[in-house]
Scaffold this active site. Sequence first.
Site, PDB file in Angstrom:
ATOM      1  N   GLU A 132       0.832  -1.209   0.000  1.00  0.00           N
ATOM      2  CA  GLU A 132       0.000   0.000   0.000  1.00  0.00           C
ATOM      3  C   GLU A 132       0.864   1.256   0.000  1.00  0.00           C
ATOM      4  O   GLU A 132       0.528   2.253  -0.656  1.00  0.00           O
ATOM      5  CB  GLU A 132      -0.942  -0.005   1.210  1.00  0.00           C
ATOM      6  CG  GLU A 132      -1.941  -1.156   1.231  1.00  0.00           C
ATOM      7  CD  GLU A 132      -2.750  -1.249  -0.051  1.00  0.00           C
ATOM      8  OE1 GLU A 132      -2.972  -0.219  -0.712  1.00  0.00           O
ATOM      9  OE2 GLU A 132      -3.168  -2.366  -0.407  1.00  0.00           O
ATOM     10  N   HIS A 135       1.917   2.016  -3.476  1.00  0.00           N
ATOM     11  CA  HIS A 135       0.912   2.758  -4.242  1.00  0.00           C
ATOM     12  C   HIS A 135       1.044   4.261  -3.965  1.00  0.00           C
ATOM     13  O   HIS A 135       0.909   5.080  -4.872  1.00  0.00           O
ATOM     14  CB  HIS A 135      -0.494   2.294  -3.862  1.00  0.00           C
ATOM     15  CG  HIS A 135      -0.938   1.066  -4.596  1.00  0.00           C
ATOM     16  ND1 HIS A 135      -0.880   0.947  -5.961  1.00  0.00           N
ATOM     17  CD2 HIS A 135      -1.478  -0.101  -4.137  1.00  0.00           C
ATOM     18  CE1 HIS A 135      -1.359  -0.238  -6.327  1.00  0.00           C
ATOM     19  NE2 HIS A 135      -1.716  -0.892  -5.246  1.00  0.00           N
ATOM     20  N   GLU A 203      -0.819  -2.778 -10.127  1.00  0.00           N
ATOM     21  CA  GLU A 203      -0.760  -3.770  -9.054  1.00  0.00           C
ATOM     22  C   GLU A 203       0.555  -4.534  -9.112  1.00  0.00           C
ATOM     23  O   GLU A 203       1.189  -4.782  -8.086  1.00  0.00           O
ATOM     24  CB  GLU A 203      -1.950  -4.736  -9.157  1.00  0.00           C
ATOM     25  CG  GLU A 203      -3.275  -4.143  -8.707  1.00  0.00           C
ATOM     26  CD  GLU A 203      -3.233  -3.603  -7.294  1.00  0.00           C
ATOM     27  OE1 GLU A 203      -2.662  -4.263  -6.398  1.00  0.00           O
ATOM     28  OE2 GLU A 203      -3.758  -2.501  -7.085  1.00  0.00           O
TER      29      GLU A 203
END
Length: 278
Positions: A132, A135, A203
């Site tokens: 995360e 990202h 991803e």
Amino acid sequence: MANMIRTTLLLAGLTGILLLIGGFLGGRGGMLIALIFSVLMNFGSYWYSDKLVLKMYNARELSETESPELFGMVQNLAAKAGLPMPRLYVVDNPMPNAFATGRDPKHAAVAVTTGITRILDKEELAGVISHELAHVKNRDTLISTIAATIAGVITFMANMAQWSLIFGGGDDDGANPLGILAMAILAPIAATIVQLAISRGREFEADATGARIFGNPFPLASALAKLEAGNRAVQSDVNPSTAHMFIVNPLKGKAVASLFSTHPSTEERIARLRAMQI
């Protein structure tokens, strides 16, 4: 760099579809309205998307005193990634998952569900947090929000085109009803495919970046396997428009639905991670 160029081209493709619909509906004036509408929607998503998503899932912010171990883990990994400490949230949901949001690293938030803390060990959870944070580091949270916003506008305008046909719009200026109908059907599909291309590619990149942040790809690979099984076993209540934000797809995809999955195959993600050398 290659991923950023590809994403820029895909976002340009979404904008092109939007302008095409505007042109079908209202000529040059329609194209201008579509462009203005897109700019306004993106402005709103830039400033408020994180608050809207967190509120949608009733996420509660965690303090260091309330959850010192998890807070310390995130703080340490953020430092390794060269990022400021993001706000940390928990979502009271048995679905094992996590997501990141925010327009930039200084305004980022990482949210985990109560379900994910029950099935992952400490290293696996750190692997997920690293994903995360990747990202956030790669600015994916902003890009995915813009893509979702433009795709949403395209779908809205395609619906307007369908209604214009129902009520006889487009005939007065000699527009081809079959052309408008084809555009109304195909434009949202094209927008969805472009949006998914952005999401799926990022991803893979977040997996690789996250593994480098943590220093070991295997805990994340193990976590993905558990999360895939966990999300199949637990009934989730997730808004489809936010499904792309989660680390694994929270929606139960079947045959045709899997073709439009917001995530690449979990098996392929695991295989890539296990093949990494750090």
